[in-house]
Design an enzyme around this catalytic site. Sequence first.
Site, short mmCIF file in Angstrom:
data_model
loop_
_atom_site.label_atom_id
_atom_site.label_comp_id
_atom_site.label_asym_id
_atom_site.label_seq_id
_atom_site.Cartn_x
_atom_site.Cartn_y
_atom_site.Cartn_z
N ASP A 13 61.60 62.76 48.94
CA ASP A 13 62.70 61.80 49.00
C ASP A 13 62.70 61.07 50.34
OD1 ASP A 13 63.51 62.50 46.46
OD2 ASP A 13 64.92 64.03 47.16
N LYS A 64 62.42 58.89 35.31
CA LYS A 64 63.50 58.98 34.31
C LYS A 64 63.55 57.72 33.46
CE LYS A 64 66.36 62.19 37.00
NZ LYS A 64 65.61 62.20 38.28
N LEU A 65 62.47 57.42 32.79
CA LEU A 65 62.38 56.20 32.00
C LEU A 65 63.46 56.16 30.91
CD1 LEU A 65 58.50 56.07 31.51
CD2 LEU A 65 59.87 54.97 33.30
N ILE A 68 63.74 50.31 26.05
CA ILE A 68 63.33 50.17 24.66
C ILE A 68 61.98 50.86 24.47
CG2 ILE A 68 64.62 48.04 24.38
CD1 ILE A 68 61.96 46.53 24.57
N THR A 119 72.12 67.27 36.71
CA THR A 119 72.86 68.37 37.34
C THR A 119 74.07 67.89 38.13
OG1 THR A 119 71.29 68.29 39.19
CG2 THR A 119 70.88 69.92 37.48
N ARG A 180 69.09 76.51 44.54
CA ARG A 180 69.48 76.73 45.92
C ARG A 180 69.34 78.22 46.25
NH1 ARG A 180 69.24 72.05 45.66
NH2 ARG A 180 70.73 70.43 46.28
N GLN A 189 74.96 68.73 43.87
CA GLN A 189 74.62 69.42 42.63
C GLN A 189 75.79 70.30 42.23
OE1 GLN A 189 71.91 68.55 41.26
NE2 GLN A 189 70.26 68.27 42.70
N GLY A 209 64.69 70.82 47.17
CA GLY A 209 64.54 69.78 48.19
C GLY A 209 65.22 70.11 49.49
N ARG A 210 66.51 69.87 49.57
CA ARG A 210 67.23 70.00 50.83
C ARG A 210 67.14 71.38 51.49
NH1 ARG A 210 72.28 66.49 48.71
NH2 ARG A 210 71.41 67.32 46.79
#
Length: 234
Positions: A13, A64-65, A68, A119, A180, A189, A209-210
Amino acid sequence: MRSGRERLVFPLDVEDLAEARLWIARLRDHVGVFKVGLELFTAIGPDAVRAVHDADAACFLDLKLHDIPATMAGATASAVRLGVRYLTVHAAAGPAALRAVAGAAANSGTTLLAVTVLTSLDRGELDAIGMRGEPAEAAARLAGVARDAGVRGLVCSPHEVATLRGVIGEGGVIVVPGVRPAGADAGDQRRIATPSDAIAAGADLLVVGRPIRNAPDPEGAARAIASEIEAAIR
């Protein structure tokens, strides 16, 4: 996915290639999959995927498509050509779109992951967008849509893993964000769990991540989480 390292996903990120390469170099010994999301991909494009591959790691392209069917299928085909290991699509895009992406990824090395309920969403958020019921109910409905369309991977919160394992079956792949370690800040989250709990519930890949990025010793934090996952899968 036999080791804790292979099951640990770190999200890149960041917004530039140099920083992405720095995180990959720091964590590659303890992280097997690096996630390229919207922030990084919109900043530098396919170079982000190539940076992951240059480190001999697996790339999780988290776009995250949701569009159409023809557009989603075309984007999926492009991702397959890039050689990504995982690609996310929204299950809420519907059966036709999901069948289209499943066809575009067929016989490739790319596993499609249908996002069920983010989430960050709780019942109140779902009500606001017209999705009635508890998050677990919505996630199960969307998982069934994805499965029936030929998508064999899912993304869900730790709280829905056990239910969705029953929907997708043992051959499916379940990816869990919102993980976590005990005592870590939940951030934005709302539905979280520890790495051990997520694995015990049936998760295959954990996105962390964090708790790694913000740790005083990110390498040590990643190593500890990979070790916790390893212990949980034995």
